[in-house]
Structures are given as C-alpha cells and as structure tokens.
Design a protein around this motif. Structure first.
Motif, PDB file in Angstrom:
ATOM      1  N   ARG A   6      15.856  -9.449  -1.092  1.00 40.90           N
ATOM      2  CA  ARG A   6      15.826  -9.544   0.669  1.00 40.90           C
ATOM      3  C   ARG A   6      15.438  -8.243   1.186  1.00 40.90           C
ATOM      4  NH1 ARG A   6      21.047 -13.194   1.560  1.00 40.90           N
ATOM      5  NH2 ARG A   6      20.371 -15.131   0.498  1.00 40.90           N
ATOM      6  N   ASN A   7      16.024  -6.969   0.898  1.00 41.76           N
ATOM      7  CA  ASN A   7      15.882  -5.946   1.742  1.00 41.76           C
ATOM      8  C   ASN A   7      15.158  -4.598   1.026  1.00 41.76           C
ATOM      9  OD1 ASN A   7      17.482  -6.940   3.617  1.00 41.76           O
ATOM     10  ND2 ASN A   7      19.137  -6.600   2.473  1.00 41.76           N
ATOM     11  N   ASP A   8      14.773  -5.004  -0.241  1.00 49.93           N
ATOM     12  CA  ASP A   8      14.134  -3.835  -0.951  1.00 49.93           C
ATOM     13  C   ASP A   8      12.975  -4.290  -2.123  1.00 49.93           C
ATOM     14  OD1 ASP A   8      15.541  -4.424  -3.529  1.00 49.93           O
ATOM     15  OD2 ASP A   8      17.256  -3.403  -2.363  1.00 49.93           O
ATOM     16  N   TYR A   9      12.327  -3.283  -2.528  1.00 50.02           N
ATOM     17  CA  TYR A   9      11.456  -3.497  -3.624  1.00 50.02           C
ATOM     18  C   TYR A   9      11.819  -2.524  -4.762  1.00 50.02           C
ATOM     19  CZ  TYR A   9       7.859  -5.860  -0.716  1.00 50.02           C
ATOM     20  OH  TYR A   9       7.130  -6.605   0.242  1.00 50.02           O
ATOM     21  N   GLU A  10      11.795  -3.008  -6.024  1.00 49.68           N
ATOM     22  CA  GLU A  10      12.039  -2.240  -7.121  1.00 49.68           C
ATOM     23  C   GLU A  10      10.813  -2.316  -8.198  1.00 49.68           C
ATOM     24  OE1 GLU A  10      15.038  -1.914 -10.879  1.00 49.68           O
ATOM     25  OE2 GLU A  10      15.897  -2.445  -8.764  1.00 49.68           O
ATOM     26  N   ASP A  19      13.240   0.896   0.362  1.00 54.31           N
ATOM     27  CA  ASP A  19      13.936  -0.120   1.144  1.00 54.31           C
ATOM     28  C   ASP A  19      12.698  -1.026   1.988  1.00 54.31           C
ATOM     29  OD1 ASP A  19      12.645   1.589   3.304  1.00 54.31           O
ATOM     30  OD2 ASP A  19      14.450   2.627   3.773  1.00 54.31           O
ATOM     31  N   SER A  20      13.139  -1.593   2.679  1.00 55.03           N
ATOM     32  CA  SER A  20      12.122  -2.540   3.484  1.00 55.03           C
ATOM     33  C   SER A  20      11.188  -1.809   4.495  1.00 55.03           C
ATOM     34  CB  SER A  20      12.807  -3.526   4.393  1.00 55.03           C
ATOM     35  OG  SER A  20      13.668  -2.772   5.357  1.00 55.03           O
ATOM     36  N   ASP A  21      11.239  -0.503   4.583  1.00 55.23           N
ATOM     37  CA  ASP A  21      10.308   0.423   5.244  1.00 55.23           C
ATOM     38  C   ASP A  21       9.648   1.054   4.428  1.00 55.23           C
ATOM     39  OD1 ASP A  21      11.107  -0.633   7.663  1.00 55.23           O
ATOM     40  OD2 ASP A  21      12.900   1.011   7.630  1.00 55.23           O
ATOM     41  N   PHE A  22       9.645   0.889   3.086  1.00 58.38           N
ATOM     42  CA  PHE A  22       8.937   1.421   2.053  1.00 58.38           C
ATOM     43  C   PHE A  22       9.357   2.884   1.754  1.00 58.38           C
ATOM     44  CE2 PHE A  22       6.170  -1.700   3.470  1.00 58.38           C
ATOM     45  CZ  PHE A  22       6.525  -3.074   2.695  1.00 58.38           C
ATOM     46  N   GLN A  23      10.370   3.312   2.335  1.00 57.35           N
ATOM     47  CA  GLN A  23      10.967   4.711   1.733  1.00 57.35           C
ATOM     48  C   GLN A  23      11.667   4.658   0.343  1.00 57.35           C
ATOM     49  OE1 GLN A  23      10.188   7.281   3.990  1.00 57.35           O
ATOM     50  NE2 GLN A  23       9.139   5.667   4.907  1.00 57.35           N
ATOM     51  N   ILE A  24      11.435   5.503  -0.236  1.00 59.39           N
ATOM     52  CA  ILE A  24      12.302   5.697  -1.714  1.00 59.39           C
ATOM     53  C   ILE A  24      13.578   5.890  -1.562  1.00 59.39           C
ATOM     54  CG2 ILE A  24      11.988   8.194  -1.950  1.00 59.39           C
ATOM     55  CD1 ILE A  24      11.362   5.801  -4.814  1.00 59.39           C
ATOM     56  N   ILE A  25      14.625   4.988  -2.035  1.00 61.81           N
ATOM     57  CA  ILE A  25      15.940   5.095  -1.851  1.00 61.81           C
ATOM     58  C   ILE A  25      16.769   5.202  -3.316  1.00 61.81           C
ATOM     59  CG2 ILE A  25      16.201   3.846   0.275  1.00 61.81           C
ATOM     60  CD1 ILE A  25      16.872   1.371  -1.436  1.00 61.81           C
ATOM     61  N   ASP A  26      15.994   5.223  -4.437  1.00 60.62           N
ATOM     62  CA  ASP A  26      16.572   5.504  -5.737  1.00 60.62           C
ATOM     63  C   ASP A  26      15.564   5.592  -6.650  1.00 60.62           C
ATOM     64  OD1 ASP A  26      18.736   5.798  -7.444  1.00 60.62           O
ATOM     65  OD2 ASP A  26      19.100   3.570  -7.785  1.00 60.62           O
ATOM     66  N   ILE A  27      15.776   6.458  -7.714  1.00 65.10           N
ATOM     67  CA  ILE A  27      14.822   6.728  -8.805  1.00 65.10           C
ATOM     68  C   ILE A  27      15.961   6.542 -10.162  1.00 65.10           C
ATOM     69  CG2 ILE A  27      13.378   8.244  -9.766  1.00 65.10           C
ATOM     70  CD1 ILE A  27      12.635   9.345  -7.351  1.00 65.10           C
ATOM     71  N   ASP A  28      15.437   5.898 -10.997  1.00 62.35           N
ATOM     72  CA  ASP A  28      16.320   5.713 -12.122  1.00 62.35           C
ATOM     73  C   ASP A  28      15.284   6.032 -13.233  1.00 62.35           C
ATOM     74  OD1 ASP A  28      18.335   5.653 -13.955  1.00 62.35           O
ATOM     75  OD2 ASP A  28      18.576   3.435 -13.803  1.00 62.35           O
ATOM     76  N   ALA A  43       0.797  -1.248   0.013  1.00 64.76           N
ATOM     77  CA  ALA A  43      -0.024  -0.013  -0.014  1.00 64.76           C
ATOM     78  C   ALA A  43       0.921   1.214   0.039  1.00 64.76           C
ATOM     79  CB  ALA A  43      -0.848   0.086   0.955  1.00 64.76           C
ATOM     80  N   ALA A  44       1.874   1.073   1.036  1.00 68.63           N
ATOM     81  CA  ALA A  44       2.629   2.419   0.895  1.00 68.63           C
ATOM     82  C   ALA A  44       3.478   2.730  -0.505  1.00 68.63           C
ATOM     83  CB  ALA A  44       3.957   2.287   1.854  1.00 68.63           C
ATOM     84  N   ILE A  45       3.683   1.823  -1.497  1.00 66.65           N
ATOM     85  CA  ILE A  45       4.309   1.922  -2.592  1.00 66.65           C
ATOM     86  C   ILE A  45       3.189   2.441  -3.512  1.00 66.65           C
ATOM     87  CG2 ILE A  45       5.424   0.843  -4.555  1.00 66.65           C
ATOM     88  CD1 ILE A  45       6.905  -1.004  -2.560  1.00 66.65           C
TER      89      ILE A  45
END
Length: 145
Positions: A119-123, A135-144, A97-99
């Motif tokens: 293991r540790n992230d969603y893309e 990341d695993s807390d659904f915080q954005i860590i990269d945009i490409d 839901a957060a994503i």
C-alpha cells in the motif's frame, strides 16, 4: 498446563489443515481480466506452469508460476503485488523511473530481479542480493542484505 498444550496443538493442526484448503489450481482464463492482460503483455512469451487462487477469510489473491521460474502475484482485482524473476529481470516498465534511476546510480552492476508493491511502499531485490525499500514518494527508507 498439559491440557492447554494439547488444546494449542489441536488448534494449530486444525488451522494448518484449513489454510491448506485455501489454494485452488485455476486456469489463467479464470483470473481477473486485468491480470490476464498483464500476463499477456509482460510475460506473453513465457509458458505458465501453474496458476492458483488463494482464499483467506476476507481476501483473495492469485499466483502464476511460469516454467522459467518467474512468479507473479495479483490481488483480488488483478493488480500485480509481486513480480519475482529468479533467473531473469523484472520487466523495466514495471519499475518506477525514480527507482530505476536510484538503482542505476548506486548499484550499476546489478539488475532488479524482484519487486513488491504494498500500500505505501515498494521493495526491490537486486541480483546482488541487496533488498531496497522505497516509500510512496520513491525515497529510499531501508536497505538490507
């Protein structure tokens, strides 16, 4: 130097041949039950074009390709690791839901066409071509793009 080059070429060729033998076509019924249930629940109306098992030295995974171009990858236990919907969208219930909220707020005119779970992230990949990593807390860590 020449002998080293020949040796490396032979090793590469041997490695390529060995890796090619690790893909084995299978029936969906030969996959873990968890994967079968996933396919039935989320892609029950899609026809399977091919299913295969990939074996590496210590790992085993499964791929299912549907006739509409969608593809799903599973780990050895039957947990999905990637859902790629080239011409449709990823089923909404697979995206946390957060994503979904982040995408709706920041990219309102796009749809999620691919999601990968590590293991540790969603893309996720959007229909606009943007790739977002969380990341695993659904915080954005990269945009490409």
């Amino acid at each position: 130097m020449k002998k080293l080059l020949i040796l490396l070429t032979c090793l590469f060729a041997t490695h390529t041949l060995v890796k090619a033998d690790n893909d084995k076509p299978i029936q969906v019924s030969q996959m873990p039950q968890k994967a079968q249930t996933f396919i039935q629940h989320h892609f029950g109306d899609c026809k399977v074009a091919m299913a295969k098992m990939e074996s590496d030295f210590l790992q085993k995974s499964y791929d299912v390709i549907f006739t509409n171009g969608n593809k799903v990858e599973f780990d050895r236990q039957g947990n999905w690791t990637e859902v790629n919907c080239k011409f449709t969208v990823v089923p909404e219930e697979l995206v946390p839901a957060a994503i979904r909220r982040y995408v709706a707020e920041n990219y309102p005119d796009t749809k999620i066409v691919k999601i990968e779970l590590d293991r540790n992230d969603y893309e996720v990949q959007l229909s606009s071509g943007w790739e977002l990593k969380f990341d695993s807390d659904f915080q954005i860590i990269d945009i490409d793009n």
